[in-house]
Enzyme design. Structure first.
Site, mmCIF file in Angstrom:
data_model
loop_
_atom_site.group_PDB
_atom_site.id
_atom_site.type_symbol
_atom_site.label_atom_id
_atom_site.label_comp_id
_atom_site.label_asym_id
_atom_site.label_seq_id
_atom_site.Cartn_x
_atom_site.Cartn_y
_atom_site.Cartn_z
ATOM 1 N N ARG A 38 0.857 -1.229 0.022
ATOM 2 C CA ARG A 38 -0.070 0.018 -0.050
ATOM 3 C C ARG A 38 0.853 1.387 0.048
ATOM 4 O O ARG A 38 0.403 2.241 -0.537
ATOM 5 C CB ARG A 38 -1.078 0.018 1.138
ATOM 6 C CG ARG A 38 -2.097 -0.947 0.801
ATOM 7 C CD ARG A 38 -2.919 -0.966 2.070
ATOM 8 N NE ARG A 38 -4.255 -1.539 1.897
ATOM 9 C CZ ARG A 38 -5.322 -1.783 2.786
ATOM 10 N NH1 ARG A 38 -5.147 -1.681 3.900
ATOM 11 N NH2 ARG A 38 -6.351 -2.281 2.241
ATOM 12 N N LYS A 210 -17.869 -16.627 3.824
ATOM 13 C CA LYS A 210 -19.293 -16.707 3.786
ATOM 14 C C LYS A 210 -19.941 -16.013 2.535
ATOM 15 O O LYS A 210 -19.400 -15.184 2.126
ATOM 16 C CB LYS A 210 -19.540 -15.824 5.335
ATOM 17 C CG LYS A 210 -19.218 -16.447 6.554
ATOM 18 C CD LYS A 210 -19.092 -15.388 7.465
ATOM 19 C CE LYS A 210 -20.550 -15.119 7.760
ATOM 20 N NZ LYS A 210 -20.480 -13.982 8.915
ATOM 21 N N GLY A 367 -7.614 -7.844 0.087
ATOM 22 C CA GLY A 367 -7.723 -8.794 1.271
ATOM 23 C C GLY A 367 -7.080 -10.090 1.186
ATOM 24 O O GLY A 367 -6.008 -9.872 0.650
ATOM 25 N N GLY A 390 -12.325 -4.547 1.287
ATOM 26 C CA GLY A 390 -13.867 -4.084 1.329
ATOM 27 C C GLY A 390 -14.267 -3.183 0.284
ATOM 28 O O GLY A 390 -15.121 -3.461 -0.391
HETATM 29 C C1 3PG Z 1 -8.653 -2.138 4.756
HETATM 30 O O1 3PG Z 1 -7.425 -2.682 5.209
HETATM 31 O O2 3PG Z 1 -9.444 -2.832 4.187
HETATM 32 C C2 3PG Z 1 -8.608 -0.734 4.659
HETATM 33 O O3 3PG Z 1 -7.627 -0.020 5.037
HETATM 34 C C3 3PG Z 1 -10.099 -0.185 5.361
HETATM 35 O O4 3PG Z 1 -9.936 -0.430 6.718
HETATM 36 P P1 3PG Z 1 -11.133 -0.679 7.638
HETATM 37 O O5 3PG Z 1 -11.735 -1.876 7.338
HETATM 38 O O6 3PG Z 1 -10.800 -0.943 9.265
HETATM 39 O O7 3PG Z 1 -12.007 0.389 7.388
HETATM 40 MG MG MG Z 2 -10.831 -10.739 -0.380
#
Ligand code: 3PG
Ligand code: MG
Length: 410
Positions: A38, A210, A367, A390
């Site tokens: 990042r 899920k 993720g 997310g």
């Molecule tokens: C992440 O790591 O998905 C983003 O930095 C957002 O973080 P958060 O889900 O804690 O808002």
């Molecule tokens: Mg993912």
């Protein structure tokens, strides 16, 4: 997809104070950053603003900050890493208040091309709480530090937080620019093109634990893709919806009807929906997660009642890999099994390998899937790996992201 938003190429920042929201939410172990993706992804925008003579004020959240400000969630290690990568000092304003006297003083001392990093925005409770409840003072204070604002925090763009979207209102009030950075542009170009304007055949692969987490993603991608592949833990709810015995495998019981609906929808739309045909099973989930485990492979319709499905099997790997071979665009989000365990990583590796070997445009949601790709050594073989977990999911759901919406239209 044409992103009709003002970008860093559309403004002249010479001598101006530019607040840049990045996503520096990096994994840390004993104060050491274990994955700098990042930070690297944020560099092009930062360098551009430095070269143009802007005064670059960086900000970001880190972690969840559940118990209030603390040194473990300080952005100090990020400032150090940025200084090294940029080859110039990034002044870190360590004040837990983020804005205020220390920040104001540091900004006042800046010369053109200087860079400072503010403390973790979540050290201020108003960052996250709904603005109506917490007030917008923090957003206003952030805006007070700068003339213009750049959002380059794709990973946080789905959060309507003070430093992501509310701040833009105050920048606008005083006549400043609100734009997106290069990382945002790149993410939206890849993800947006894949979903809205894909070169076909378009194959979408979904995995992870899920069904409930990905209801809208399944629904939206089913409409957009030619083939939808479902693996990982979420496949078992689909298998149960087909009437199969799934033993002790993960299942969202309340989502069985939803899965039936999606299978019917696929048929109605003439879309191919691929589910596992064989499954790696064991007595239970490995504990610890990378513990040695005895795995056997059975037909996915015949999982014994006392066994748990933990990976896709070799026939499924071939089925999924063949679907990928004929694709021109592939979007992948979510592992196919418990990839943290070498014995249960085979399915995820097979899919990663299929994506690595194709000439198709391959896009990896952030993720777990990004982590899996990188950990398994396929990272540099993909067209694009999203920095947002997310955020990329919400994008694939077809939702508008607050961090994008807040930028000025061109
Ligand atoms: C992440 O790591 O998905 C983003 O930095 C957002 O973080 P958060 O889900 O804690 O808002
Ligand atoms: Mg993912």
């Amino acid at each position: 997809m044409g992103l009709n938003k003002k970008s860093v190429d559309d403004i002249n920042v010479k001598g101006r104070r530019v607040l840049v929201r990045c996503d520096f939410n990096v994994p840390l172990k004993n104060g050491v950053i274990t994955d700098e993706t990042r930070i690297n992804a944020a560099l092009p925008t930062i360098k551009k603003l430095i070269n143009d003579g802007g005064k670059v004020i960086l900000c970001s959240h880190l972690g969840k900050v559940k118990e209030g400000p603390n040194e473990k969630e300080s952005l100090a290690p990020v400032a150090k890493s940025l200084s090294e990568k940029l080859g110039k000092e990034v002044v870190f304003v360590s004040d837990y208040n983020v804005t205020g006297e220390a920040a104001t003083k540091a900004v006042a001392a800046m010369k053109e091309g200087d860079v400072i990093l503010l403390q973790n925005t979540r050290f201020r409770m108003e960052e996250e709480t709904k603005p109506q409840k917490a007030g917008t003072k923090f957003a206003e204070e952030l805006a007070d530090l700068a003339d213009d604002y750049v959002c380059d925090a794709f990973g946080s763009a789905h959060r309507a937080h003070a430093s992501v979207s509310v701040v833009t209102e105050y920048i606008k009030k005083k006549g400043g620019n609100n734009c997106v950075g290069y990382l945002m542009q790149k993410e939206i170009e890849f993800l947006g093109n894949a979903v809205e304007n894909p070169v076909r055949p378009f194959v979408a692969i979904l995995g992870g634990a899920k069904v409930a987490d990905k209801l809208n993603v399944i629904n939206n991608l089913l409409e957009k893709c030619d083939t939808l592949i479902i693996g990982g833990g979420m496949a078992f709810t689909f298998l149960k919806a087909k009437g199969y015995e799934i033993g002790k495998s993960l299942c969202d019981d309340e989502k069985i009807d939803y899965c039936k609906e999606m299978m019917a929808k696929a048929e109605k739309l003439g879309k191919q929906l691929l589910l596992p045909i064989d499954t790696g099973i064991a007595a239970g989930f490995p504990d610890p997660i990378d513990a040695p485990i005895d795995v056997t492979y059975v037909d996915s319709s015949k999982i014994p009642a006392d066994k748990e499905g933990l990976d896709i099997g070799p026939k499924t790997c071939e089925l999924f890999a063949n679907a990928v071979k004929s694709a021109k665009t592939v979007v992948w989000n979510g592992p196919m099994g418990v990839f943290e365990n070498p014995t249960l990583a085979k399915g995820t590796i097979a899919v990663a390998k299929a994506l690595a070997e194709t000439d198709a445009t391959t896009i990896i949601g952030g993720g777990d899937s990004a982590a899996a790709c990188n950990q398994l050594g396929f990272g540099d073989k993909m067209s694009h790996i999203s920095t947002g977990g997310g955020a990329s999911l919400e994008f694939l759901e077809g939702k508008a992201l607050p961090g994008v919406v807040a930028a000025d239209d061109k």
